[in-house]
Design an enzyme around this catalytic site. Structure first.
Site, PDB file in Angstrom:
ATOM      1  N   HIS A 531       0.824  -1.208   0.000  1.00 21.16           N
ATOM      2  CA  HIS A 531       0.000   0.000   0.000  1.00 21.16           C
ATOM      3  C   HIS A 531       0.866   1.269   0.000  1.00 21.16           C
ATOM      4  O   HIS A 531       0.705   2.151  -0.840  1.00 21.16           O
ATOM      5  CB  HIS A 531      -0.918  -0.019   1.231  1.00 21.16           C
ATOM      6  CG  HIS A 531      -1.785   1.187   1.370  1.00 21.16           C
ATOM      7  ND1 HIS A 531      -3.114   1.198   1.010  1.00 21.16           N
ATOM      8  CD2 HIS A 531      -1.517   2.443   1.811  1.00 21.16           C
ATOM      9  CE1 HIS A 531      -3.624   2.400   1.229  1.00 21.16           C
ATOM     10  NE2 HIS A 531      -2.672   3.179   1.731  1.00 21.16           N
ATOM     11  N   GLU A 532       1.780   1.318   0.950  1.00 23.34           N
ATOM     12  CA  GLU A 532       2.601   2.531   1.053  1.00 23.34           C
ATOM     13  C   GLU A 532       3.508   2.696  -0.164  1.00 23.34           C
ATOM     14  O   GLU A 532       3.816   3.827  -0.565  1.00 23.34           O
ATOM     15  CB  GLU A 532       3.399   2.529   2.356  1.00 23.34           C
ATOM     16  CG  GLU A 532       2.545   2.587   3.625  1.00 23.34           C
ATOM     17  CD  GLU A 532       1.541   3.730   3.646  1.00 23.34           C
ATOM     18  OE1 GLU A 532       1.832   4.805   3.077  1.00 23.34           O
ATOM     19  OE2 GLU A 532       0.440   3.545   4.203  1.00 23.34           O
ATOM     20  N   HIS A 535       1.673   4.682  -2.695  1.00 20.27           N
ATOM     21  CA  HIS A 535       1.804   6.136  -2.492  1.00 20.27           C
ATOM     22  C   HIS A 535       3.185   6.613  -2.949  1.00 20.27           C
ATOM     23  O   HIS A 535       3.323   7.667  -3.568  1.00 20.27           O
ATOM     24  CB  HIS A 535       1.662   6.484  -1.015  1.00 20.27           C
ATOM     25  CG  HIS A 535       0.272   6.390  -0.481  1.00 20.27           C
ATOM     26  ND1 HIS A 535      -0.804   6.997  -1.086  1.00 20.27           N
ATOM     27  CD2 HIS A 535      -0.214   5.775   0.624  1.00 20.27           C
ATOM     28  CE1 HIS A 535      -1.902   6.751  -0.366  1.00 20.27           C
ATOM     29  NE2 HIS A 535      -1.568   6.017   0.664  1.00 20.27           N
ATOM     30  N   HIS A 538       3.385   7.048  -6.558  1.00 18.96           N
ATOM     31  CA  HIS A 538       2.623   8.234  -6.962  1.00 18.96           C
ATOM     32  C   HIS A 538       3.528   9.469  -6.858  1.00 18.96           C
ATOM     33  O   HIS A 538       3.472  10.372  -7.684  1.00 18.96           O
ATOM     34  CB  HIS A 538       1.406   8.368  -6.042  1.00 18.96           C
ATOM     35  CG  HIS A 538       0.264   9.131  -6.622  1.00 18.96           C
ATOM     36  ND1 HIS A 538      -0.887   9.377  -5.919  1.00 18.96           N
ATOM     37  CD2 HIS A 538       0.066   9.730  -7.826  1.00 18.96           C
ATOM     38  CE1 HIS A 538      -1.724  10.072  -6.662  1.00 18.96           C
ATOM     39  NE2 HIS A 538      -1.165  10.309  -7.821  1.00 18.96           N
TER      40      HIS A 538
HETATM   41 ZN   LIG Z   1      -2.790   5.240   2.040  1.00 19.64          ZN
END
Ligand SMILES: [Zn+2]
Length: 741
Positions: A531-532, A535, A538
């Protein structure tokens, strides 16, 4: 500054609000550029030099201040070996002065406004402020000392005022407005048009068009809100201490593991209650120990301590008045700014655009979720009987019996999984491996950069052609100075205008293994690593010119999309085969064990979705009130609201109740708690689409990078989504992802 909230949602740290009314403000207030401090000339654009007021001497920093100039380290990554807490206050003071002078110079130019001499110059402004804030915001989350806490409190009102000083500046606004009116004839690129729009809207949203009198009122409201929000945050810290439950004997803790009991004894000792046991509450209404505590009365005690936080019970901290005051002031501010209520104001620049759209996504799910919840409740009631007991299903029973049903149904032993999830293998053979397959990128650890804590690891990140994209920092272990949860932050944001490449950090809270032992992590933490990294990508794949629209500077209801999307690779067979191997034997994880773990992940999803829907709708309802609708009784409003929107289940309280809902009262998520589910809808739909098109392939990765990850907010988020997906998302894949269909 506005505190960054520690939460158990996996989140990205958004470059935080200099004002609480516009989360994008700091980026909009610009970043990097004007070089030396204390000059009487500022470079504006690349051609004009404009004289400004001679800055006073206090607007300079001593040369040995590590923020005085861009860091000489690779990618301008912070010189943590030189940064000390006493640098922050003087640097912030000078940085804010500098940026005000820069903005004043832009506003007072005699030349007519052009994109370059106005918007682009604003994008270049605030170099020092960005530099210091990027470090400060991460340290206050990841390595927060008492000194930093004090600095944070002292800065909050100053920063709110700074934002207003810029955004309520008529001559500056007039230049931006003029450009906005001429936008069709300026020959702007798509990104420039978007930057202009966001800049223009940020002025409007701060009250640039209002009368002097109204502007004064807005400033006063911002200042008051900033203080109240900080107070709320402080109260929560106090509450988590006062609501911890003290237990006299280990016998009462039957069901907890030896390690949990030892931790409870240690916690009590640290509070001066040696010989006793201390059970701490967590952020959410749920408390982890309830899952295994056999003593029902104690479960109830712990649950009460958690769910009745901030209500002033037993002479404890009372957040009710604070909540009402914040709601009242926000409603007033929204009204002055021309919005029906705070929610309408907040959502105007989000992907959802209106509270009605957000509410629709949530309420459309309610009937299906309620049906699932009722089924889950029947299963639990059957389990209660099976255990030879006859009590009703109370909130403090749900997780306890649900764990029994889970065990009976899946017979899943979390501890049996862990040997297959050794941190380094998950990171290198799982996360990095997947990112390489999809996007062609690679990571190489380096040991020469200074870090803010010995746990932090640093990596060079290379693109498929071998060129370096930027730096990646990994800070994975839990420690006392780190807030809870997991997040991504950036030390340097990508920008072609400023020639900046990204430096990104991921923080988690993985329990540290004993000295010399491998870090065998939970399945949840495996997912969080992916998940991280979503980010982080991104931020790292950002390929834009202007800092305002770079990387994760997207609406809140979009920002969790790339991260949630990457989560699902963790359970793809080809990826698992590569990383989930036994740390001693090297054998792959047994298929049966894995299947169980994956099915178990969808277990109890009715409960989880409902507690989330309840909190999200509560948030929207609080912030849909006008000033004269603000109630006087917090608990009554909460009860009635949950009933009205059809999410009141006797055994399932909201994930956060009003008086400890930090996301919405102090964490910048007011009216926006729905955003997680909105983002998840996009993530599930996009992932299903990718699987349909062949799964983890370079072709799919390249398309996702091009249309989603590289764009930041340089175009409308739905336009980006449709460019990737070919159409708007539906909730079908979300329902399947959550096991609700
Ligand atoms: Zn998040």
């Amino acid at each position: 500054m506005k505190p960054i909230y520690s939460c158990d949602e996996k989140e990205v740290i958004l470059r935080l609000p200099l004002t609480s009314n516009n989360w994008q403000a700091p980026r909009l207030l610009g970043t990097a550029a004007v070089a030396a401090v204390g000059l009487t000339l500022f470079s504006v654009g690349s051609t004009n030099l404009v004289a400004v007021d001679t800055p006073d001497n206090s607007a300079t920093l001593p040369a040995d201040n590590p923020f005085a100039a861009p860091s000489p380290l690779p990618f301008h990554t912070p010189a943590f070996d030189k940064i000390r807490s006493e640098h922050f206050l003087p640097t912030f003071a000078v940085a804010m002065k500098q940026q005000l002078a820069e903005m004043k110079a832009i506003a007072n130019q005699t030349e007519a406004a052009t994109f370059k001499n106005t918007i682009e110059s604003m994008e270049r402004s605030g170099a020092l402020l960005t530099r210091v804030d990027n470090v400060f915001s991460n340290l206050t989350a990841a390595e927060k000392t008492k000194a930093l806490q004090n600095i944070e409190n002292e800065l909050a009102p100053q920063r709110a005022a700074h934002s207003d000083n810029i955004l309520i500046n008529r001559p500056l606004f007039q230049r931006v407005e003029k450009l906005w009116q001429q936008k069709q004839s300026l020959g702007l690129s798509e990104e420039q048009a978007e930057v202009l729009k966001q800049r223009y809207e940020s002025f409007l949203r701060a009250g640039a068009r209002l009368s002097d009198q109204d502007q004064v009122r807005i400033r006063s409201l911002n200042e008051q809100l900033s203080k109240l929000e900080t107070k709320f945050e402080e109260n929560l810290l106090q509450i988590s201490k006062e609501r911890a439950v003290v237990v006299d004997t280990a016998k009462e803790l039957d069901g907890l593991s030896t390690a949990e009991i030892a931790a409870a004894a240690q916690a009590a000792k640290e509070r001066g209650q040696e010989g006793k046991y201390l059970l701490q509450i967590s952020n959410t209404t749920r408390v982890p120990v309830i899952v295994s505590l056999k003593n029902r009365a104690l479960r109830q005690r712990v649950w009460d301590a958690s769910a009745n936080r901030g209500l002033g019970r037993d002479g404890g901290v009372d957040n009710r008045g604070l909540v009402l005051e914040i709601a009242q002031l926000r409603a007033e501010r929204a009204k002055i700014l021309g919005y029906e209520n705070h929610a309408a104001y907040k959502l105007q620049n989000q992907m959802a655009k209106t509270p009605a759209a957000a509410r629709k996504l949530l309420t459309d799910l309610v009937p299906g979720v309620m049906e699932r919840v009722n089924q889950e409740a029947r299963d639990l009631e059957a389990m209660i009987k099976e255990c030879g007991e006859s009590h009703e299903l109370a909130p403090w029973d749900w997780e306890y019996y649900s764990e029994k049903v889970r065990k009976a149904r899946f017979d899943l032993d979390e501890a049996a999984l862990r040997p297959y999830f050794e941190l380094d293998s998950v990171l290198k053979n799982g996360v990095f491996f997947t990112m390489n397959k999809l996007y062609g990128i690679s990571f190489r650890e380096r040991k020469d950069l200074p870090v803010y804590h010995p746990d932090v690891r640093t990596f060079d990140v290379f693109d498929q052609d071998g060129s370096q994209i930027g730096l990646f920092y990994a800070d994975y272990f839990k420690r006392d100075t780190k807030r809870g949860g997991a997040w991504m932050n950036s030390f340097v944001d990508q920008s072609r205008l400023l020639y900046d490449k990204p430096v990104i950090v991921n923080c988690l809270n993985i329990p540290r293994p004993a000295e010399g032992e491998p870090a065998l992590i939970s399945f949840d933490n495996v997912t969080t690593l992916f998940h991280e990294m979503g980010h982080a990508l991104h931020g790292m794949f950002s390929d834009v010119t202007y800092p305002t629209v770079a990387g994760t500077a997207t609406p809140r209801d979009f920002v969790e999309f790339p991260s949630t999307f990457e989560e699902d690779w963790a359970i793809q067979p080809e990826i698992l085969a590569n990383y989930a191997v036994h740390y001693q034997t090297g054998k792959p994880i047994p298929k049966e064990l894995l299947d169980k773990a994956i099915r178990a992940k969808k277990f109890n999803k009715g409960f989880e979705t409902l507690e989330y829907l309840a909190a999200s709708l509560l948030d929207l309802e609080w912030h849909s009130l006008t000033g004269d609708q603000i109630p006087t009784d917090v608990e009554k409003f909460e009860t009635e609201t949950l009933k009205k929107v059809g999410v009141n289940h006797p055994a399932i309280p909201p994930r956060y109740r009003t008086t400890y809902f930090a996301h919405i009262w102090s964490g910048g998520y007011s009216s926006s708690y729905y955003a997680y589910l909105w983002s998840e809808t996009l993530a599930a739909d996009a992932f299903a689409h990718m699987i349909e098109k062949g799964g983890c392939t370079r072709e799919n990765g390249v398309a996702f990078r091009k249309e989603i990850l590289s764009r930041g907010s340089s175009r409308d988020p739905m336009a980006s989504y449709k460019a990737f997906r070919g159409k708007e998302p539906t909730v079908d894949a979300l329902l399947i992802r959550r096991g609700l269909k």
